[in-house]
Design a protein around this motif. Structure first.
Motif, mmCIF file in Angstrom:
data_model
loop_
_atom_site.group_PDB
_atom_site.id
_atom_site.type_symbol
_atom_site.label_atom_id
_atom_site.label_comp_id
_atom_site.label_asym_id
_atom_site.label_seq_id
_atom_site.Cartn_x
_atom_site.Cartn_y
_atom_site.Cartn_z
ATOM 1 N N GLU A 265 -17.827 2.206 -40.537
ATOM 2 C CA GLU A 265 -19.149 2.779 -40.259
ATOM 3 C C GLU A 265 -20.158 1.695 -39.875
ATOM 4 O O GLU A 265 -20.922 1.845 -38.927
ATOM 5 C CB GLU A 265 -19.645 3.568 -41.471
ATOM 6 C CG GLU A 265 -20.957 4.274 -41.217
ATOM 7 C CD GLU A 265 -21.417 5.093 -42.412
ATOM 8 O OE1 GLU A 265 -22.612 5.436 -42.440
ATOM 9 O OE2 GLU A 265 -20.600 5.383 -43.304
ATOM 10 N N MET A 266 -20.146 0.601 -40.626
ATOM 11 C CA MET A 266 -21.059 -0.500 -40.302
ATOM 12 C C MET A 266 -20.698 -1.138 -38.956
ATOM 13 O O MET A 266 -21.568 -1.610 -38.234
ATOM 14 C CB MET A 266 -21.044 -1.547 -41.412
ATOM 15 C CG MET A 266 -21.743 -1.099 -42.680
ATOM 16 S SD MET A 266 -23.488 -0.664 -42.419
ATOM 17 C CE MET A 266 -24.154 -2.235 -41.932
ATOM 18 N N VAL B 128 -19.598 0.473 -36.324
ATOM 19 C CA VAL B 128 -20.193 1.320 -35.286
ATOM 20 C C VAL B 128 -21.687 1.051 -35.165
ATOM 21 O O VAL B 128 -22.219 0.909 -34.060
ATOM 22 C CB VAL B 128 -19.931 2.824 -35.583
ATOM 23 C CG1 VAL B 128 -20.736 3.708 -34.636
ATOM 24 C CG2 VAL B 128 -18.453 3.129 -35.470
ATOM 25 N N HIS B 129 -22.380 0.956 -36.284
ATOM 26 C CA HIS B 129 -23.823 0.686 -36.253
ATOM 27 C C HIS B 129 -24.120 -0.690 -35.658
ATOM 28 O O HIS B 129 -25.041 -0.833 -34.847
ATOM 29 C CB HIS B 129 -24.432 0.802 -37.655
ATOM 30 C CG HIS B 129 -24.469 2.204 -38.159
ATOM 31 N ND1 HIS B 129 -25.275 3.177 -37.634
ATOM 32 C CD2 HIS B 129 -23.764 2.807 -39.141
ATOM 33 C CE1 HIS B 129 -25.086 4.314 -38.272
ATOM 34 N NE2 HIS B 129 -24.158 4.116 -39.201
ATOM 35 N N ARG C 181 -23.560 -0.596 -31.926
ATOM 36 C CA ARG C 181 -24.695 0.049 -31.256
ATOM 37 C C ARG C 181 -25.850 -0.929 -31.097
ATOM 38 O O ARG C 181 -26.434 -1.051 -30.031
ATOM 39 C CB ARG C 181 -25.151 1.274 -32.054
ATOM 40 C CG ARG C 181 -26.327 2.006 -31.410
ATOM 41 C CD ARG C 181 -27.090 2.852 -32.391
ATOM 42 N NE ARG C 181 -27.641 2.001 -33.448
ATOM 43 C CZ ARG C 181 -27.829 2.395 -34.693
ATOM 44 N NH1 ARG C 181 -27.498 3.604 -35.065
ATOM 45 N NH2 ARG C 181 -28.334 1.580 -35.596
ATOM 46 N N ASP C 182 -26.164 -1.646 -32.167
ATOM 47 C CA ASP C 182 -27.278 -2.583 -32.128
ATOM 48 C C ASP C 182 -27.030 -3.752 -31.183
ATOM 49 O O ASP C 182 -27.941 -4.213 -30.510
ATOM 50 C CB ASP C 182 -27.572 -3.120 -33.532
ATOM 51 C CG ASP C 182 -28.087 -2.038 -34.471
ATOM 52 O OD1 ASP C 182 -28.495 -0.961 -33.977
ATOM 53 O OD2 ASP C 182 -28.070 -2.270 -35.693
#
Length: 120
Positions: free
Chosen positions: A58-59, A61-62, A65-66
């Protein structure tokens, strides 16, 4: 002072022994490496854009994105743990792909294309 590494091409990441581990999580240097693929607004396929380290999926993916869609370049992100990727070696190019060269029937030179078929 901690050591720095730019492994994965994503910039300097602290790796020294004094890097805080947070609340029981592994130190940043122990985070798995993820490969990042982004599908652009105009593209049909996901394209490899880089790598990053993250503590979990999950981290990852975040963080992807960033890091890789700051200017709204993408509509979809894939992250894959690098350890889950199996790839052929460039040294194996001839033995891996040469057998398809003797299968001439795979080339469209033996087929007649009707005039009313567009885009070929």
């Amino acid at each position: 002072m901690s050591d720095l590494t730019a492994e994965g091409g994503h910039g300097a990441v602290p790796t020294g022994p004094e890097v805080p581990t947070g609340t029981g999580k592994a130190a940043r240097r122990d985070w798995p490496l993820y490969e990042v693929f982004v599908r652009g607004k105009r593209g049909l396929n996901h394209v490899h854009v880089g790598s990053l380290h993250a503590p979990d999926d999950e981290m990852a993916v975040h963080a992807a994105r960033d890091l890789y869609t700051r200017r709204n370049e993408g509509v979809s992100i894939w992250v894959v743990k690098a350890t889950h990727i199996t790839a052929s070696s460039p040294d194996e190019k001839d033995p891996m792909f040469a057998p398809s060269g003797d299968k001439v029937y795979r080339h469209p030179t033996f087929y007649e294309i009707p005039d009313d078929v567009p885009h070929i």
